[in-house]
Design a protein around this motif. Sequence first.
Motif, PDB file in Angstrom:
ATOM      1  N   SER A   1       7.120   1.988 -10.947  1.00  0.00           N
ATOM      2  CA  SER A   1       7.952   1.560  -9.817  1.00  0.00           C
ATOM      3  C   SER A   1       7.355   2.036  -8.507  1.00  0.00           C
ATOM      4  O   SER A   1       7.429   1.333  -7.481  1.00  0.00           O
ATOM      5  N   ASN A   2       6.777   3.231  -8.511  1.00  0.00           N
ATOM      6  CA  ASN A   2       6.108   3.724  -7.305  1.00  0.00           C
ATOM      7  C   ASN A   2       4.761   3.039  -7.088  1.00  0.00           C
ATOM      8  O   ASN A   2       4.359   2.803  -5.946  1.00  0.00           O
ATOM      9  N   LEU A   3       4.070   2.723  -8.172  1.00  0.00           N
ATOM     10  CA  LEU A   3       2.816   1.994  -8.019  1.00  0.00           C
ATOM     11  C   LEU A   3       3.043   0.610  -7.420  1.00  0.00           C
ATOM     12  O   LEU A   3       2.262   0.140  -6.580  1.00  0.00           O
ATOM     13  N   PHE A   4       4.122  -0.052  -7.848  1.00  0.00           N
ATOM     14  CA  PHE A   4       4.430  -1.401  -7.380  1.00  0.00           C
ATOM     15  C   PHE A   4       5.512  -1.400  -6.298  1.00  0.00           C
ATOM     16  O   PHE A   4       6.234  -2.389  -6.153  1.00  0.00           O
ATOM     17  N   ALA A   5       5.612  -0.332  -5.546  1.00  0.00           N
ATOM     18  CA  ALA A   5       6.598  -0.273  -4.468  1.00  0.00           C
ATOM     19  C   ALA A   5       6.240  -1.288  -3.378  1.00  0.00           C
ATOM     20  O   ALA A   5       5.062  -1.541  -3.095  1.00  0.00           O
ATOM     21  N   ASP A   6       7.274  -1.888  -2.770  1.00  0.00           N
ATOM     22  CA  ASP A   6       7.037  -2.869  -1.720  1.00  0.00           C
ATOM     23  C   ASP A   6       6.398  -2.235  -0.481  1.00  0.00           C
ATOM     24  O   ASP A   6       5.574  -2.858   0.191  1.00  0.00           O
ATOM     25  N   ARG A   7       6.798  -1.015  -0.192  1.00  0.00           N
ATOM     26  CA  ARG A   7       6.230  -0.289   0.946  1.00  0.00           C
ATOM     27  C   ARG A   7       5.607   1.008   0.440  1.00  0.00           C
ATOM     28  O   ARG A   7       6.206   1.718  -0.358  1.00  0.00           O
ATOM     29  N   PHE A   8       4.399   1.275   0.929  1.00  0.00           N
ATOM     30  CA  PHE A   8       3.677   2.497   0.586  1.00  0.00           C
ATOM     31  C   PHE A   8       3.361   2.581  -0.910  1.00  0.00           C
ATOM     32  O   PHE A   8       3.204   3.674  -1.438  1.00  0.00           O
ATOM     33  N   GLY A   9       3.299   1.442  -1.586  1.00  0.00           N
ATOM     34  CA  GLY A   9       2.901   1.449  -2.989  1.00  0.00           C
ATOM     35  C   GLY A   9       1.387   1.496  -3.141  1.00  0.00           C
ATOM     36  O   GLY A   9       0.637   1.007  -2.280  1.00  0.00           O
ATOM     37  N   VAL A  10       0.939   2.080  -4.240  1.00  0.00           N
ATOM     38  CA  VAL A  10      -0.505   2.213  -4.460  1.00  0.00           C
ATOM     39  C   VAL A  10      -1.157   0.839  -4.618  1.00  0.00           C
ATOM     40  O   VAL A  10      -2.249   0.590  -4.083  1.00  0.00           O
ATOM     41  N   ILE A  11      -0.509  -0.062  -5.329  1.00  0.00           N
ATOM     42  CA  ILE A  11      -1.085  -1.394  -5.554  1.00  0.00           C
ATOM     43  C   ILE A  11      -1.238  -2.142  -4.234  1.00  0.00           C
ATOM     44  O   ILE A  11      -2.288  -2.737  -3.954  1.00  0.00           O
ATOM     45  N   ASN A  12      -0.208  -2.099  -3.385  1.00  0.00           N
ATOM     46  CA  ASN A  12      -0.299  -2.769  -2.088  1.00  0.00           C
ATOM     47  C   ASN A  12      -1.334  -2.108  -1.192  1.00  0.00           C
ATOM     48  O   ASN A  12      -1.990  -2.777  -0.380  1.00  0.00           O
ATOM     49  N   SER A  13      -1.506  -0.802  -1.302  1.00  0.00           N
ATOM     50  CA  SER A  13      -2.533  -0.124  -0.516  1.00  0.00           C
ATOM     51  C   SER A  13      -3.930  -0.576  -0.931  1.00  0.00           C
ATOM     52  O   SER A  13      -4.811  -0.793  -0.088  1.00  0.00           O
ATOM     53  N   LEU A  14      -4.127  -0.745  -2.242  1.00  0.00           N
ATOM     54  CA  LEU A  14      -5.416  -1.232  -2.726  1.00  0.00           C
ATOM     55  C   LEU A  14      -5.649  -2.684  -2.305  1.00  0.00           C
ATOM     56  O   LEU A  14      -6.782  -3.063  -1.960  1.00  0.00           O
ATOM     57  N   LEU A  15      -4.598  -3.495  -2.338  1.00  0.00           N
ATOM     58  CA  LEU A  15      -4.731  -4.881  -1.893  1.00  0.00           C
ATOM     59  C   LEU A  15      -5.052  -4.959  -0.411  1.00  0.00           C
ATOM     60  O   LEU A  15      -5.810  -5.833   0.036  1.00  0.00           O
TER      61      LEU A  15
END
Length: 319
Positions: A145-159
Amino acid sequence: MKARGRPLPPQRPATPPTLRQRLTAANRRCTPYLYISPFFLLFLITGLFPLLFTGWVAVHRWDLIMGQGEFVGLDNFRRVLGSPDFWKSTRNTFSIFLLSSVPQVILAITIAALLNFNLRGRTFWRMGVLLPYVVAPVAVVLIFSNLFADRFGVINSLLDLVGIAPVRWHSEVLPSHLAIATMVNFRWTGYNTLIFLAAMQAIPRDLYEAAAVDGANRVRQFFSVTVPMLRPTIIFVVITSTIGGLQIFDEPRLYDQYGRGGADGQWRTLTIHLYELGWTQSDFGRASAVAVLLFLLIVAIGLVNFTITRRIATAGGHR
């Protein structure tokens, strides 16, 4: 009748069996049934009775406090089938199931084939793939859930590093299904990998040696020898994954802090819909109707899998 001109001696009447002999014969007949009876007793208590009782509740108006109400027949089923929430939950269930089960089987077979080689420390690697399975589902969901968080998520940071706009993993339908399917794949891929690995180790090595003599490389051996020999195991994994995928509850339930399958039901599955009807709305009649429909759906898909299994087995037997 005479033998060599002499009459046969009179036959003695058969003596009736003694009590000990009767008890011994009865023991031999009944012992196997006594050995398997605990399973059927437990199934009767924890499986068959709840199933029949759910069907009984589904045709009544049932309240959490007041209990059994009037008989309504198929009215609960009509209300469930006429609800948009039911069809949305069915769509979400099949979507998450397909996104998780299909890649899961492919990854499990691929990893099992790699682990089947003579690797250094292969016992360590084989046990390592099982670690995600023993991790508690709550811990897995909290991490992802933290990896796929809408804000400040790791996945979004990598994207963002590669110039891709952030994805709303908790707001949109398909991204939320992908995130939940990723959790399911993380937990169950290793488990299925060990099943495929055990099946691969049972394949006779003579087949690989014959294929190598014919000039087949490892990739050709995998598709020409390994995959056909794994046919029964693949069918078993597909059936069990189907049953488990249609009953998915933990991952979508814990994906956010509310546990309702999203603000607009983006990832609400049939089991969450059942839970909401029973414990939030206190309508056990409709909740039981959803449970019966889910059971019939699983049975229907199981029959389809059984039909496909028989055809595949028949086709393999004619080769």
